[in-house]
Design an enzyme around this catalytic site. Structure first.
Site, PDB file in Angstrom:
ATOM      1  N   SER A  36      24.179 -37.038  32.578  1.00  0.00           N
ATOM      2  CA  SER A  36      25.462 -36.612  32.030  1.00  0.00           C
ATOM      3  C   SER A  36      26.121 -37.597  31.075  1.00  0.00           C
ATOM      4  CB  SER A  36      26.442 -36.286  33.169  1.00  0.00           C
ATOM      5  OG  SER A  36      25.992 -35.177  33.890  1.00  0.00           O
ATOM      6  N   SER A  94      27.428 -33.653  31.832  1.00  0.00           N
ATOM      7  CA  SER A  94      28.766 -33.123  32.006  1.00  0.00           C
ATOM      8  C   SER A  94      29.851 -33.946  31.312  1.00  0.00           C
ATOM      9  CB  SER A  94      29.078 -33.030  33.501  1.00  0.00           C
ATOM     10  OG  SER A  94      28.967 -34.297  34.129  1.00  0.00           O
ATOM     11  N   LYS A 149      35.928 -39.882  30.621  1.00  0.00           N
ATOM     12  CA  LYS A 149      35.570 -38.600  31.221  1.00  0.00           C
ATOM     13  C   LYS A 149      36.632 -38.242  32.261  1.00  0.00           C
ATOM     14  CE  LYS A 149      31.880 -36.236  33.778  1.00  0.00           C
ATOM     15  NZ  LYS A 149      30.546 -36.356  34.400  1.00  0.00           N
TER      16      LYS A 149
END
Length: 508
Positions: free
Chosen positions: A186, A162, A87
């Site tokens: 997330s 996210s 990420k």
């Protein structure tokens, strides 16, 4: 290429070292050995081919940055021959970090996150950074400054957030595994919407050192993988206190004492899960759940019964209010982090990121924020000015909720519920009104966010396909969340592994 004799003598003269003629050959040999060592070390952990991906090589919009990072002399081979994406809030020294935003540019971290070092030390190869939502806020894959991230199973549908890019890359086969970060779901939401296993570990188990954080009391880093076994393997490699992250409290093992999760769940496969007690959380199946998701979930639970587990309904009434209480903690805590006002930390801080953010914000910066961030700023400022005493109250309520979950987990081994209440939603239009953009996340965090506050380990696992809400011909993944006691990732993984070994989720 070995240094020439002329270079050797020039180096020596610069040091006022007159090498006798009969020793020159010896020093040539010694310097050649030094050069070999230097070349070897220089090649270790080197970032190669660092570049921003071309559109043709990024059809889902999931890659943020491409490079290759590995070690020629890893400490172990647990992740050998495996590729990884991260990420894009996880720092890799010398590689730009976008954080999904254009409110600032050209942030190039000066340090590697602990989890990066551990992947490399375990023989893994990191091949890039994956898009995250704008400033890591949002559960819909529509807010990144680089554009939306599309669901591999249906273009135009959300991947959640996210950690949107990580899930899309792994689900589409771009890498073997990935790391996401989870502040309210997330990791688990993107995993749920793309048919993956996503684990939010026990609070503090995996160090967050070197990762951009909004609220340290709620954020986690963990594995996103295509199989339960891979999830266990990656957890082994990255878990354990690093001596820097102040989230790691009592009960967190050192890296050498981390359980061999993958070995242990394979070892337990023969015994199965007969006799294990599984609690179906009543409040995890609210009235507004998508009926296809509910049916798929209940059918998946029946598999546990066939495997000999004891299944019973359990109730935690406060869970139904968990999302509201969490939102107070998140919006007020995030606000402090976003405004650069967080204090009381005892960990390695990303000072270079604070410098890039440039507090206080200018109108130009705020104008580039996503709706989620703008709403967060407004809501946080309003809450601190008008309801300052609600934050500590929310923190205390979450402590109570933890105790209630623990009470249930004293009578069952794990609690299960749907990870999300609906399958992936369509991506909102780029120019959609703020309320429409916010509502695109409806049904995503209701069952995930509470466990960020309570700290329990929670795993999203795929359990089949269901029709999209707006098009029955489009099939999208559904997911079950398995929640365990603190520090009992093993039982969570064992339960999921037993299901996985029995059922092909894509055919269920």
């Amino acid at each position: 290429m070995a240094p020439s004799r002329e270079e050797l003598l020039s180096l020596a003269r610069g040091l006022s070292f007159e090498i006798p003629d009969h020793e020159i050959e010896d020093y040539e040999v010694l310097l050649a050995r030094t050069e070999k060592t230097l070349e070897t070390v220089a090649a270790m952990d080197g970032k190669q081919n660092v570049h921003f991906p071309q559109a043709a090589d990024n059809p889902l919009g999931a890659w943020a940055w491409r490079f290759e990072l590995s070690s020629k002399s890893p400490i172990s081979n647990i992740l050998q021959d495996k590729t990884f994406c991260l990420k894009d809030n996880i720092c890799v020294a010398g590689v730009p970090c976008l954080l999904g935003t254009d409110t600032f540019r050209d942030w190039i971290p000066r340090t590697d996150a602990t989890v990066v070092t551990r992947i490399i030390d375990a023989g893994g190869t990191i091949t890039g950074k994956a898009v995250c939502e704008n400033l890591s806020r949002g559960a819909v894959s529509s807010t990144a400054a680089t554009g939306p991230v599309h669901n591999p199973y249906a273009r135009g549908y959300s991947v959640g957030g996210s950690s949107s890019g990580t899930a899309a890359v792994v689900a589409s086969g771009g890498t073997d595994m990935g790391l996401g970060c989870d502040q309210g779901g997330s990791i688990r939401i993107p995993a749920a919407l793309t048919g993956l296993y996503g684990l939010k570990p026990t609070a503090g188990l995996v160090p967050y050192t070197g990762i951009a954080s909004n609220d340290a009391s709620l954020d986690y880093v963990g594995p996103i993988t295509t199989t339960c076994l891979d999830n266990a393997v990656l957890l082994e490699a990255i878990a354990g206190a690093d001596g820097l992250d102040d989230r790691s409290g009592p009960g967190i093992p050192s890296p050498k004492d981390v359980p061999r999760y993958s070995h242990l769940i394979r070892q337990s496969a023969a015994a199965g899960i007969e006799g294990l007690r599984i609690g179906v959380l009543k409040e995890g199946l609210p009235a507004d759940i998508d009926p296809h998701v509910e049916k798929k979930f209940r059918d998946a639970v029946k598999v546990f019964e066939k495997l000999g587990a004891s299944v019973q309904d359990v109730s935690v009434p406060l869970h139904a209010h968990g999302r509201g209480v969490y939102s107070v903690l998140s919006k007020m805590g995030n606000h402090m982090g976003m405004m650069g006002q967080a204090t009381g930390r005892r960990q390695a801080m990303l000072t270079d990121l604070y410098e890039k953010k440039g507090f206080p914000y200018t109108p130009e910066v705020v104008s580039k924020m996503s709706v989620m961030s703008k709403d967060g700023l407004l809501a946080g400022e309003f809450a601190w000015q008008r309801y300052a005493t609600v934050y500590p109250k929310a923190a205390n309520i979450m402590r109570k909720l933890k105790d209630l979950y623990d009470g249930v987990l004293s009578s069952v081994d794990v609690i299960v519920m749907p990870t999300t209440l609906s399958p992936a939603n369509r991506l909102p239009a780029v120019d959609a009104k703020p309320v429409v953009q916010m509502e695109a996340a409806k049904g995503m965090t209701e069952n995930t966010c509470s466990f960020n506050a309570t700290g329990h380990p929670a795993l999203a696992m795929p359990i089949g396909f269901v029709p999209a809400k707006d098009d029955v011909s489009t099939k999208l993944p559904a997911s079950m969340q398995v929640v365990g006691r603190w520090h009992d990732e093993l039982t969570v993984l064992r339960v999921a592994y037993a299901w996985e070994q029995t059922i092909n989720w894509k055919e269920f």
